[in-house]
Scaffold this motif. Structure first.
Motif, mmCIF file in Angstrom:
data_model
loop_
_atom_site.group_PDB
_atom_site.id
_atom_site.type_symbol
_atom_site.label_atom_id
_atom_site.label_comp_id
_atom_site.label_asym_id
_atom_site.label_seq_id
_atom_site.Cartn_x
_atom_site.Cartn_y
_atom_site.Cartn_z
ATOM 1 N N VAL A 53 -26.456 10.507 -40.755
ATOM 2 C CA VAL A 53 -27.160 11.131 -41.880
ATOM 3 C C VAL A 53 -28.532 11.634 -41.410
ATOM 4 N N PRO A 54 -28.836 12.922 -41.571
ATOM 5 C CA PRO A 54 -30.149 13.440 -41.165
ATOM 6 C C PRO A 54 -31.280 12.733 -41.900
ATOM 7 N N TRP A 56 -29.694 10.568 -36.186
ATOM 8 C CA TRP A 56 -28.668 11.600 -36.085
ATOM 9 C C TRP A 56 -29.313 12.945 -35.789
ATOM 10 N N ASN A 57 -28.770 13.680 -34.805
ATOM 11 C CA ASN A 57 -29.337 14.985 -34.455
ATOM 12 C C ASN A 57 -28.450 16.156 -34.857
ATOM 13 N N GLY A 58 -27.385 15.856 -35.619
ATOM 14 C CA GLY A 58 -26.483 16.910 -36.059
ATOM 15 C C GLY A 58 -25.137 16.873 -35.358
ATOM 16 N N GLY A 99 -39.711 7.119 -43.458
ATOM 17 C CA GLY A 99 -38.413 7.391 -44.046
ATOM 18 C C GLY A 99 -37.524 6.162 -44.075
ATOM 19 N N PRO A 100 -36.336 6.304 -44.633
ATOM 20 C CA PRO A 100 -35.437 5.160 -44.790
ATOM 21 C C PRO A 100 -34.890 4.662 -43.461
#
Length: 244
Positions: free
Chosen positions: A105-106, A128-130, A156-157
């Motif tokens: 997840v981005p 995650w980088n895509g 961030g989360p």
């Protein structure tokens, strides 16, 4: 072409077969049987379930640790033997990276909490980088409190993964607001994740050398620590006698 993946880094034994289009079969077992008892029978069963012959495998992927010293050695020995016997590539995946594949997840950081004994955890962070995961915090051994504190500093989360989440983390009060504790079934190691990570690396032309491939231990085993203490005590005793 299908890939066989194995994860024996913790009490969970997981084996999967996948190709670049889908997961063909997976077994996940957590019981009192040892990996030496269950791993190879599970490999045979998952190949049968997937409808894949051993000689049709294109590569092997295995969880490399950190984790249980014995479990890692059993998994790597089996992976090496199969890869060598079939003359196919072998890819090692860090255990926490494998767990991170639960959450591609981005904008979400995945933090590992794997039991390192004596109240410590193996921890590292991935994002995650895509198309895959980047390690943004290198693996190290920290106390549980220090590992939690490292999550506070992340913008961030942060999703916690690893066996120490259910063992210890969920029992702590006042966890950071950005730290998410997933349900147990989303904490368990999965060979399917190792397969996805392995396929990703193979597509990039990456593979490991069977002859010098070693598990990621990070720290010394308890047996090594006790042996070194024993040798030091013997050396000190001999030095004391020489001094007399």
């Amino acid at each position: 072409m299908p890939i066989l993946a194995m994860d024996t880094a913790t009490m969970v034994s997981s084996v999967a077969v996948a190709d670049d289009k889908r997961l063909l079969a997976e077994l996940i077992v957590e019981n009192k049987l040892t990996h030496s008892e269950t791993l190879l029978p599970n490999v045979e069963q998952v190949l049968k379930l997937a409808g894949v012959k051993r000689e049709d495998l294109a590569a092997i992927a295995v969880s490399m640790g950190p984790g249980s010293f014995t479990g890692l050695r059993i998994g790597l020995a089996a992976a090496k033997a199969i890869a060598y016997g079939l003359n196919i590539p072998l890819v090692g995946i860090p255990t926490i990276e494998g767990l991170a594949w639960h959450y591609p997840v981005p904008g979400v950081t995945v933090a590992g909490f794997i039991d390192a004994q004596k109240g410590n955890v193996y921890t590292s962070h991935y994002c995650w980088n895509g198309s895959g995961f980047d390690e943004i915090k290198s693996i190290e051994v920290l106390s549980l409190a220090e590992a939690v504190d490292a999550c506070v500093k992340v913008a961030g989360p942060v999703v916690a993964v690893g066996d120490m989440v259910a063992k210890k983390l969920v029992k702590l009060d006042n966890l950071p607001k950005n730290l998410i504790v997933p349900p147990k079934h989303m904490l368990m190691p999965r060979a399917a994740n190792i397969a996805m990570a392995g396929l990703n690396r193979l597509a990039a032309g990456q593979m490991d050398n069977i002859m010098d491939m070693e598990p990621i231990y990070i720290r010394k085993s308890e047996a090594e620590v006790l042996w070194e203490k024993r040798q030091q005590a013997l050396a000190n005793d001999a030095a004391g006698k020489d001094a007399k």
